[in-house]
Design a protein around this motif. Structure first.
Motif, PDB file in Angstrom:
ATOM      1  N   SER A 154       0.814  -1.217   0.000  1.00  0.00           N
ATOM      2  CA  SER A 154       0.000   0.000   0.000  1.00  0.00           C
ATOM      3  C   SER A 154       0.846   1.265   0.000  1.00  0.00           C
ATOM      4  O   SER A 154       0.313   2.364  -0.168  1.00  0.00           O
ATOM      5  N   ASP A 155       2.152   1.126   0.180  1.00  0.00           N
ATOM      6  CA  ASP A 155       3.037   2.288   0.199  1.00  0.00           C
ATOM      7  C   ASP A 155       3.472   2.719  -1.197  1.00  0.00           C
ATOM      8  O   ASP A 155       4.168   3.726  -1.329  1.00  0.00           O
ATOM      9  N   VAL A 156       3.077   1.970  -2.205  1.00  0.00           N
ATOM     10  CA  VAL A 156       3.452   2.288  -3.584  1.00  0.00           C
ATOM     11  C   VAL A 156       2.298   3.007  -4.264  1.00  0.00           C
ATOM     12  O   VAL A 156       1.201   2.454  -4.401  1.00  0.00           O
ATOM     13  N   ASP A 157       2.535   4.239  -4.675  1.00  0.00           N
ATOM     14  CA  ASP A 157       1.543   5.025  -5.410  1.00  0.00           C
ATOM     15  C   ASP A 157       1.836   4.851  -6.898  1.00  0.00           C
ATOM     16  O   ASP A 157       2.694   5.525  -7.459  1.00  0.00           O
ATOM     17  N   TRP A 158       1.105   3.931  -7.533  1.00  0.00           N
ATOM     18  CA  TRP A 158       1.386   3.593  -8.929  1.00  0.00           C
ATOM     19  C   TRP A 158       1.045   4.739  -9.875  1.00  0.00           C
ATOM     20  O   TRP A 158       1.716   4.922 -10.893  1.00  0.00           O
ATOM     21  N   SER A 159       0.050   5.507  -9.549  1.00  0.00           N
ATOM     22  CA  SER A 159      -0.350   6.604 -10.429  1.00  0.00           C
ATOM     23  C   SER A 159       0.577   7.814 -10.299  1.00  0.00           C
ATOM     24  O   SER A 159       0.814   8.539 -11.266  1.00  0.00           O
ATOM     25  N   GLY A 160       1.114   8.023  -9.092  1.00  0.00           N
ATOM     26  CA  GLY A 160       1.962   9.185  -8.876  1.00  0.00           C
ATOM     27  C   GLY A 160       3.451   8.902  -8.938  1.00  0.00           C
ATOM     28  O   GLY A 160       4.259   9.813  -8.764  1.00  0.00           O
ATOM     29  N   ASN A 161       3.824   7.624  -9.159  1.00  0.00           N
ATOM     30  CA  ASN A 161       5.243   7.242  -9.204  1.00  0.00           C
ATOM     31  C   ASN A 161       5.980   7.666  -7.924  1.00  0.00           C
ATOM     32  O   ASN A 161       7.080   8.232  -7.971  1.00  0.00           O
ATOM     33  N   VAL A 162       5.357   7.351  -6.792  1.00  0.00           N
ATOM     34  CA  VAL A 162       5.900   7.789  -5.504  1.00  0.00           C
ATOM     35  C   VAL A 162       5.816   6.638  -4.502  1.00  0.00           C
ATOM     36  O   VAL A 162       4.854   5.865  -4.504  1.00  0.00           O
ATOM     37  N   LEU A 163       6.846   6.532  -3.649  1.00  0.00           N
ATOM     38  CA  LEU A 163       6.844   5.587  -2.546  1.00  0.00           C
ATOM     39  C   LEU A 163       6.652   6.344  -1.235  1.00  0.00           C
ATOM     40  O   LEU A 163       7.224   7.422  -1.043  1.00  0.00           O
ATOM     41  N   LEU A 164       5.876   5.786  -0.339  1.00  0.00           N
ATOM     42  CA  LEU A 164       5.702   6.333   0.998  1.00  0.00           C
ATOM     43  C   LEU A 164       6.619   5.574   1.949  1.00  0.00           C
ATOM     44  O   LEU A 164       6.451   4.368   2.148  1.00  0.00           O
ATOM     45  N   ILE A 165       7.597   6.273   2.504  1.00  0.00           N
ATOM     46  CA  ILE A 165       8.503   5.677   3.489  1.00  0.00           C
ATOM     47  C   ILE A 165       7.992   6.073   4.861  1.00  0.00           C
ATOM     48  O   ILE A 165       8.052   7.238   5.248  1.00  0.00           O
ATOM     49  N   ARG A 166       7.491   5.097   5.597  1.00  0.00           N
ATOM     50  CA  ARG A 166       6.803   5.375   6.855  1.00  0.00           C
ATOM     51  C   ARG A 166       7.726   5.255   8.067  1.00  0.00           C
ATOM     52  O   ARG A 166       8.423   4.248   8.222  1.00  0.00           O
ATOM     53  N   GLU A 167       7.741   6.281   8.896  1.00  0.00           N
ATOM     54  CA  GLU A 167       8.401   6.270  10.208  1.00  0.00           C
ATOM     55  C   GLU A 167       9.795   5.664  10.112  1.00  0.00           C
ATOM     56  O   GLU A 167      10.108   4.655  10.748  1.00  0.00           O
ATOM     57  N   SER A 168      10.631   6.280   9.332  1.00  0.00           N
ATOM     58  CA  SER A 168      11.997   5.810   9.170  1.00  0.00           C
ATOM     59  C   SER A 168      12.883   6.392  10.261  1.00  0.00           C
ATOM     60  O   SER A 168      12.477   6.485  11.412  1.00  0.00           O
ATOM     61  N   LYS A 169      14.068   6.845   9.906  1.00  0.00           N
ATOM     62  CA  LYS A 169      15.019   7.352  10.893  1.00  0.00           C
ATOM     63  C   LYS A 169      14.425   8.532  11.652  1.00  0.00           C
ATOM     64  O   LYS A 169      13.832   9.420  11.054  1.00  0.00           O
ATOM     65  N   PHE A 170      14.596   8.502  12.981  1.00  0.00           N
ATOM     66  CA  PHE A 170      14.035   9.521  13.881  1.00  0.00           C
ATOM     67  C   PHE A 170      12.511   9.565  13.810  1.00  0.00           C
ATOM     68  O   PHE A 170      11.898  10.574  14.158  1.00  0.00           O
ATOM     69  N   GLY A 171      11.879   8.478  13.350  1.00  0.00           N
ATOM     70  CA  GLY A 171      10.428   8.403  13.313  1.00  0.00           C
ATOM     71  C   GLY A 171       9.771   9.252  12.250  1.00  0.00           C
ATOM     72  O   GLY A 171       8.554   9.475  12.305  1.00  0.00           O
ATOM     73  N   LYS A 172      10.538   9.733  11.276  1.00  0.00           N
ATOM     74  CA  LYS A 172       9.989  10.609  10.250  1.00  0.00           C
ATOM     75  C   LYS A 172       9.567   9.811   9.020  1.00  0.00           C
ATOM     76  O   LYS A 172      10.160   8.789   8.693  1.00  0.00           O
ATOM     77  N   SER A 173       8.539  10.304   8.343  1.00  0.00           N
ATOM     78  CA  SER A 173       8.061   9.706   7.094  1.00  0.00           C
ATOM     79  C   SER A 173       8.355  10.675   5.949  1.00  0.00           C
ATOM     80  O   SER A 173       8.487  11.877   6.152  1.00  0.00           O
ATOM     81  N   ARG A 174       8.460  10.125   4.739  1.00  0.00           N
ATOM     82  CA  ARG A 174       8.733  10.973   3.582  1.00  0.00           C
ATOM     83  C   ARG A 174       8.222  10.290   2.322  1.00  0.00           C
ATOM     84  O   ARG A 174       7.928   9.084   2.319  1.00  0.00           O
ATOM     85  N   LEU A 175       8.111  11.075   1.257  1.00  0.00           N
ATOM     86  CA  LEU A 175       7.728  10.563  -0.052  1.00  0.00           C
ATOM     87  C   LEU A 175       8.961  10.515  -0.947  1.00  0.00           C
ATOM     88  O   LEU A 175       9.755  11.465  -0.963  1.00  0.00           O
ATOM     89  N   VAL A 176       9.131   9.424  -1.676  1.00  0.00           N
ATOM     90  CA  VAL A 176      10.275   9.255  -2.570  1.00  0.00           C
ATOM     91  C   VAL A 176       9.762   9.109  -3.999  1.00  0.00           C
ATOM     92  O   VAL A 176       9.159   8.089  -4.343  1.00  0.00           O
TER      93      VAL A 176
END
Length: 297
Positions: A154-176
């Motif tokens: 569910s973290d792969v946005d196929w239409s937007g070509n974006v990955l959701l990286i959830r709660e990574s280092k220091f608990g932060k999330s980001r879009l790749v």
């Protein structure tokens, strides 16, 4: 259970409730408490902490001593509110300099060789595709290996070509954001994965042969075998080179730097770069991005 052992259990529980993982404290402090109990010390003293931290079965100075002192200092701060005679070891009592091994920067040819090696040497079709795609994603997207393992479908946005990286280092999330060729490779892997494992036990994007999420230890061991079999880093001094899978993300950083400086170095077979049409598409994209980032013509 001694009084200090109960104090340690309470201390660790308190720190966990505040969000601390306490990986080293949980491992080191039971030995410190056992040392205090064996020497009849009712609480922490500077002398006892220093003697325990300097213990070495080989007699050689290591980085464990300063880490022990750090753990003992935190425990002593906690005990100071319980036992008036507690002494808190001062900072700098056992200074040390962290010795980092020189990282190995994987070249475009190295990434291509690793992906080829995974494709050719791993007999299981799903496992081969998993490692080939995983290495390509790390190189092209700059993900940490833990982030890639944690990636869910569910973290792969196929239409937007974006990955959701959830709660990574220091608990932060980001879009790749990813290139379209990267998304095509992920889509091909997902189709193969769903065909071979139609009923997964977990929602992870990358699957093991046990229908579960990949294990970091197994991934690291497999990657090391791929590195050795591909002959990467031959001639480099192992003591000064860090041939780990974590180093692949540095390749993506260098590609970004190359793009910003006005030239584009595609990552070999990384997600379709071996295709001439894809190379031309990437070159056009890089030219546009360079003008936007650097103000070029």
């Amino acid at each position: 259970m001694s009084a200090l052992e109960q104090d340690l259990a309470d201390y660790l529980q308190l720190r966990r409730s505040l969000g601390h993982e306490l990986a080293e404290a949980r491992w080191l402090l039971p030995g410190f408490v056992a040392y205090l109990d064996a020497h009849g010390s009712p609480t922490v003293t500077i002398q006892a902490a220093l003697e325990w931290a300097q213990q070495s079965p080989t007699g050689q100075v290591t980085t464990v001593g300063p880490r022990r002192m750090t753990a003992a200092r935190g425990f002593a701060r906690y005990l100071a509110g319980i036992y008036p005679g507690t002494e808190i070891p001062p900072s700098g009592l056992m200074p040390h300099r962290q010795r980092w091994r020189q990282p190995f920067i994987y070249s475009t040819a190295d990434i291509e060789a690793l992906m080829n090696q995974a494709h050719q040497s791993i007999t299981s079709p799903l496992r081969a595709a998993t490692y080939e795609t995983l290495i390509g994603l790390l190189a092209s997207g700059g993900l940490r290996i833990g982030e890639a393992i944690k990636l869910d479908r569910s973290d792969v946005d196929w239409s937007g070509n974006v990955l959701l990286i959830r709660e990574s280092k220091f608990g932060k999330s980001r879009l790749v954001p990813l290139h379209s060729t990267a998304m095509q490779a992920l889509s091909a892997y997902a189709a193969l994965r769903d065909n071979l494992q139609p009923r997964p036990k977990e929602p992870s994007f990358f699957m093991s042969l046990t229908h579960k999420r990949l294990c970091y230890t197994v991934v690291s061991q497999t990657f090391r075998k791929l590195v050795n079999n591909a002959g990467i880093g031959t001639g480099a001094r192992p003591r000064h080179r860090d041939f780990t899978i974590s180093g692949i993300r540095r390749t993506a950083g260098l590609c970004s730097l190359s793009l910003c400086c006005g030239w584009w170095a595609p990552c070999g077979r990384c997600f379709g770069a071996h295709n001439p049409s894809v190379r031309r598409q990437r070159a056009d994209d890089s030219s546009l991005a360079c003008r936007a980032l650097c103000g070029g013509p």
